[in-house]
Write a protein that holds these residues in place. Structure first.
Motif: not given
Ligand SMILES: [Zn+2]
Length: 384
Positions: A170, A162, A72-73, A76
Motif C-alpha cells: 500500500d 503496509n 484490511h482487504e 480497500h
C-alpha cells in the motif's frame, strides 16, 4: 487466482483462501507457541494464569491474523466499489491479502486514497483493541487482556507494515500516485517499482540473517509483484496507443439469432472458430461460444435458438484501444470479441492472440533496437 478455494462471498465479492495460507498456518501457530512466555510478559500478563495450551493460542492468533487481513482487504475493496470501481475477488494468502480490483477509481488521488484506507482501517482497529487492553488492565481477566493485546498489536503491525513504501504494498502505491502527478504513470511505476525491489532485497537479507522465513517470502512477493506490475503498466501505456482496427482480423462470419445450435455447431466446425458473433437484422447482438453450445446435449441442439445462449458483448469499435479490448476479454473470459461499426454492422473480430500477433507484425516495420515499443521479447509475453 489459481490454487485458491472460495470460502465466502461478501457484497458480491468472492473471498478466496489460498492454499499457501494453510501451509503457513501451523508454522506460525507453532512459532507463537514457542514464544508464549515472552508474549505473555510483553502483554504484562502472568503466563501461568492463561488457560489453554500455547499451541491453541498460537492457532487463535493465526485465525485473528487471517481475519485482520480480511478486514484490511475489505476496506480497500469497499472503497473501490463506492468510488465506482469493480472488485473481482479477494484472495487471502500466506503473507497477506490481495484484492483484485479490475476497474480502479481514476486518478492518482483516488488511487492513493484507496491504498490508504487499508492501513488506516488496520491502525484504527489496532488502536481500538489496544484501548480495550488498557481499560481491562485493572479487571484481572488475563485471558481477555492477552487476546485483545495481540489483536491490537497485530493490526497496528499490519497497518504500519503496509505503509512501507515498498511497491506493490500500500505505501508503495501511495508513493506511486504522488510520483505520477509529476512523472506520469509509467515513469512513476518504474521508480516506485525500483524502490519496491530495493525494499524486497532488504527484507530478504534481514530474513536470511535472522532466520525469519516469513520475511523472505514477503521479500519474494514484493520483488515479483513490483516487476510484474511495472510490466503491466508499461504494457497498458503501449496498448493504449494501438487502435483495434490495427490489430483486428476482418473475419465477418456470423450466425443469426434465429439459427439453431445445430447450425451453429456446424458453422463453428467449418469456420474452425471457438466463437461466432450473433446478428439480428444485420446488427451484432452478442456472441455464441463453443462452450455454450457444448452445454446443450447434442439431441436438443436443433430445438434451441442461438438467442437463448448468446452472451452479451461490450461495444468494441475499430477506434477502441487494444488495451480496452484485452481488458474486456480478460474480465469477461471471452475467447473473442466482435468489432462493430457505428451502424451496428460487423467489421471483424479480435482475440488475445490477434492483439499479440498484431503487435509483433507492427514491429516488423521498425528497427528492432529503437522500435516504439522499446520492449525486449521476454517482457511482451504476458499481456494481462
Ligand atoms: Zn492493503
Amino acid at each position: 487466482m489459481r490454487g485458491a478455494v472460495r470460502i465466502a462471498t461478501l457484497r458480491g465479492i468472492p473471498i478466496r483462501l489460498h492454499y499457501s495460507f494453510l501451509l503457513v498456518l501451523p508454522v506460525l501457530a507453532w512459532l507463537f507457541s514457542q514464544a508464549f512466555r515472552n508474549a505473555a510478559e510483553a502483554a504484562d500478563v502472568p503466563p501461568e494464569r492463561l488457560l489453554g495450551h500455547p499451541l491453541a493460542w498460537g492457532l487463535g492468533l493465526v485465525v485473528a491474523l487471517f481475519l485482520s487481513v480480511l478486514v484490511h482487504e475489505l476496506a480497500h475493496s469497499f472503497y473501490a466499489l463506492r468510488k465506482g470501481g469493480q472488485v473481482s475477488d479477494i484472495t487471502l494468502m500466506m503473507i497477506g491479502g490481495v484484492s483484485r480490483i479490475t476497474r480502479m477509481p481514476e486518478g492518482p488521488r483516488q488511487e492513493a486514497l484507496m491504498a490508504l484506507v487499508g492501513p488506516l482501517t488496520s491502525l484504527a482497529l489496532g488502536g481500538l483493541f489496544l484501548a480495550a487492553y488498557t481499560l481491562l488492565a485493572g479487571a484481572r481477566s488475563f485471558n481477555l487482556q492477552f487476546a485483545v493485546f495481540y489483536l491490537g498489536s497485530l493490526n497496528v503491525f499490519l497497518g504500519f507494515f503496509n505503509l512501507l513504501p515498498a511497491f506493490p504494498m500500500d505505501g508503495g502505491r501511495i508513493l506511486r500516485s504522488l510520483l505520477s502527478v509529476r512523472l506520469g504513470r509509467v515513469r512513476a511505476t518504474q521508480v516506485a517499482g525500483g524502490v519496491g525491489k530495493a525494499f524486497a532485497v532488504l527484507f530478504g537479507l534481514l530474513g536470511l540473517v535472522s532466520g525469519n522465513f516469513v520475511l523472505v517470502l514477503i521479500a519474494a512477493f514484493v520483488f515479483l509483484g513490483a516487476a510484474s506490475e511495472s510490466r503491466e503498466v508499461l504494457m497498458q501505456s503501449l496498448l493504449a496507443r494501438v487502435r483495434v482496427r490495427e490489430v483486428m482480423v476482418p473475419r465477418t462470419a456470423s450466425v443469426e439469432a434465429e439459427d439453431s445450435l445445430e447450425e451453429v455447431a456446424a458453422r463453428l466446425r467449418t469456420e474452425r472458430r471457438r466463437a461466432l458473433p450473433v446478428r439480428e437484422e444485420g446488427r451484432v447482438v452478442g456472441l455464441v461460444t463453443l462452450a455454450a453450445v457444448r452445454q446443450v446435449p447434442a439431441a436438443r441442439r436443433s430445438q434451441v435458438r442461438v438467442r437463448e445462449v448468446a452472451l452479451p458483448v461490450p461495444t468494441l469499435t475499430p477506434e477502441s484501444t487494444a488495451w480496452d479490448a484485452l481488458r474486456e476479454l480478460g474480465q469477461r473470459r471471452l475467447p473473442q470479441l466482435p468489432v462493430v461499426l457505428e451502424d451496428g454492422t460487423l467489421a471483424g473480430t479480435l482475440t488475445q492472440d490477434d492483439v499479440m500477433r498484431g503487435l509483433e507484425l507492427r514491429e516488423l516495420e521498425d528497427t528492432p533496437r529503437s522500435g516504439p515499443w522499446g520492449l525486449g521479447p521476454r517482457e511482451r509475453e504476458s499481456p494481462t
